[in-house]
Motif scaffolding. Structure first.
Motif, short mmCIF file in Angstrom:
data_model
loop_
_atom_site.label_atom_id
_atom_site.label_comp_id
_atom_site.label_asym_id
_atom_site.label_seq_id
_atom_site.Cartn_x
_atom_site.Cartn_y
_atom_site.Cartn_z
N PHE A 28 81.98 -32.13 20.25
CA PHE A 28 81.05 -32.04 21.32
C PHE A 28 80.10 -33.03 21.61
N LYS A 29 80.40 -33.75 22.55
CA LYS A 29 79.23 -34.94 22.98
C LYS A 29 77.90 -34.18 23.79
N ASP A 30 76.97 -35.16 23.65
CA ASP A 30 75.79 -34.73 24.54
C ASP A 30 75.69 -35.41 25.66
N ASP A 31 76.97 -36.02 26.19
CA ASP A 31 77.06 -36.42 27.52
C ASP A 31 76.90 -35.38 28.58
N ALA A 32 76.37 -35.45 29.73
CA ALA A 32 76.89 -34.48 30.56
C ALA A 32 76.96 -35.17 32.01
N LYS A 40 75.45 -38.57 36.02
CA LYS A 40 75.57 -38.63 34.58
C LYS A 40 74.42 -38.67 33.94
N GLY A 41 74.34 -38.24 32.59
CA GLY A 41 73.16 -38.12 31.89
C GLY A 41 73.66 -37.80 30.32
N THR A 42 72.45 -37.72 29.60
CA THR A 42 72.74 -37.37 28.29
C THR A 42 71.74 -36.11 28.18
N ILE A 43 72.15 -34.92 27.45
CA ILE A 43 71.29 -34.01 27.05
C ILE A 43 71.07 -33.99 25.43
N THR A 44 70.09 -34.29 24.91
CA THR A 44 69.96 -34.47 23.49
C THR A 44 70.36 -33.15 22.87
N GLY A 45 71.14 -33.16 21.86
CA GLY A 45 71.55 -31.92 21.25
C GLY A 45 72.53 -30.94 21.81
N LYS A 215 73.65 -25.49 33.13
CA LYS A 215 73.73 -26.80 33.54
C LYS A 215 73.29 -26.87 34.97
N ASP A 216 73.12 -25.93 35.72
CA ASP A 216 72.21 -26.09 36.86
C ASP A 216 70.82 -26.86 36.78
N ARG A 217 70.27 -26.70 35.58
CA ARG A 217 69.01 -27.33 35.38
C ARG A 217 69.08 -29.06 35.49
N PHE A 218 70.56 -29.33 35.10
CA PHE A 218 70.63 -30.76 34.92
C PHE A 218 71.15 -31.08 36.57
N ARG A 219 71.98 -30.22 36.84
CA ARG A 219 72.63 -30.76 38.39
C ARG A 219 71.71 -30.88 39.17
#
Ligand code: C5P
Length: 242
Positions: A28-32, A40-45, A215-219
Motif C-alpha cells: 500500500f503506497k501513500d500516493d493518492a 495527484k498527491g501524497t497522503i503521509t501514512g 478520500k473526498d477530503r483529498f478530491r
C-alpha cells in the motif's frame, strides 16, 4: 529483504510476486490520485492505515462467509493475498446520494435513497472507467451471467454488513467500490472479493456531523486527510502503533 519481482504498479498499490505459488504481496503506497490521475498527491501514512483498515474489514467479511483474496497482513504496508484474475468491472454500491450520482442527476448530496443502488463501471483507465450495464458485462464476456449473479449477491451482503459495522462506530457508509476476482482451487473456480476496502474507495460520513472521513477530503481539497483516515482506524479500534 530479498528483492521480489514486481508484477504490477497501480495508482495506490504495488503487487509483488508472493512467497508461494498462487500468492501475491500487496503493498500500500501513500500516493493518492483522483479524477483518473488528473489530480495527484501524497497522503503521509495512508498506505499504513489502508493496509490495516482493509485487513480488518476483509477479515470481518471472511468471518461472515464472504470469500476474499486476503490471507494475512505481513507488515505495516504489505499484506499477503491469493492471486486472482480480476474481473474488469468496478461495482459501486450507493446508500445515499453523493459524488457522481449527485452530479449526474442534479440531486443534493446526502439525499437518502429508498433502496441501495448498484452500478457497474468498466475498469479501463484509458476510457475513464465508463458506466456499463449487466448487458455490456455479459455481452463482452467480462463476467458470465452466473458470475454476475454471484457478484451482485455478494455486493449486497457486503453492503448490509458494512453498513451495520460502520453505524456501530458512528459512521454512515454513503457509497463504496468493490472489485472481484476469479480464484482457482483444485480445478474449481470461485468468485472472491479482491482489491481493498478503505477510505480510498468508500464514502464515510460522521453520523452526527456529516463530516467526511474519506478520500473526498483529498478530491475536494478539504484538508485534514490523514486525520480523517486515522479517525476511521481509531473508531475501528485498529490505530497502528506509532
Ligand atoms: O465518484 P463516484 O460517486 O461514482 O464514486 C462512488 C464510490 O466509488 C466512492 O466511494 C468512490 O470512492 C468509489 N470509487 C472508487 N474508484 C473509482 C470510482 C469510484 O473507489 N474508480
Amino acid at each position: 529483504m530479498a528483492k521480489r519481482r514486481q508484477l504490477f504498479e497501480g495508482k495506490a498499490k504495488v503487487l509483488f510476486e508472493g512467497p508461494e505459488p498462487g500468492t501475491l504481496v500487496q503493498y500500500f503506497k501513500d500516493d493518492a490520485t483522483a479524477f483518473n490521475n488528473q489530480k495527484k498527491g501524497t497522503i503521509t501514512g495512508k498506505g499504513v492505515l489502508n493496509n490495516r483498515i482493509s485487513e480488518y474489514l476483509m477479515t470481518r467479511l471472511g468471518e461472515i462467509g464472504i470469500p476474499t483474496h486476503f490471507v494475512r497482513r505481513l507488515n505495516m504496508r504489505e499484506q499477503l493475498i491469493r492471486e486472482v484474475e480480476i474481473v474488469p468491472v468496478e461495482v459501486v454500491i450507493r446508500n445515499i446520494v453523493a459524488g457522481s450520482l449527485a452530479k449526474r442527476f442534479a440531486i443534493e448530496e446526502g439525499t437518502a435513497l429508498p433502496r441501495s443502488i448498484v452500478e457497474y463501471y468498466y475498469k479501463k483507465d484509458e476510457l475513464d472507467d465508463p458506466m456499463i450495464s449487466e448487458e455490456h458485462i455479459t455481452a463482452f464476456g467480462w463476467a458470465t451471467p452466473p458470475e454476475l449473479d454471484e457478484i451482485m449477491a455478494m455486493s449486497l451482503r457486503i453492503n448490509d454488513f458494512l453498513t451495520g459495522l460502520f453505524l456501530g462506530i458512528g459512521i454512515r457508509l454513503i457509497d463504496f467500490k468493490l472489485e472481484f476476482g476469479r480464484l482457482w482451487e483444485d480445478d474449481q473456480m470461485r468468485i472472491v472479493l479482491a482489491d481493498e476496502i478503505s477510505p480510498d474507495n468508500c464514502r464515510l460520513w460522521d453520523l452526527k456531523t456529516n463530516e467526511k472521513l474519506d478520500k473526498d477530503r483529498f478530491r475536494r481539497d478539504l484538508g485534514g486527510i490523514e486525520e480523517a483516515y486515522q479517525e476511521v482506524a481509531r473508531r475501528l479500534g485498529i490505530l497502528p502503533e506509532s
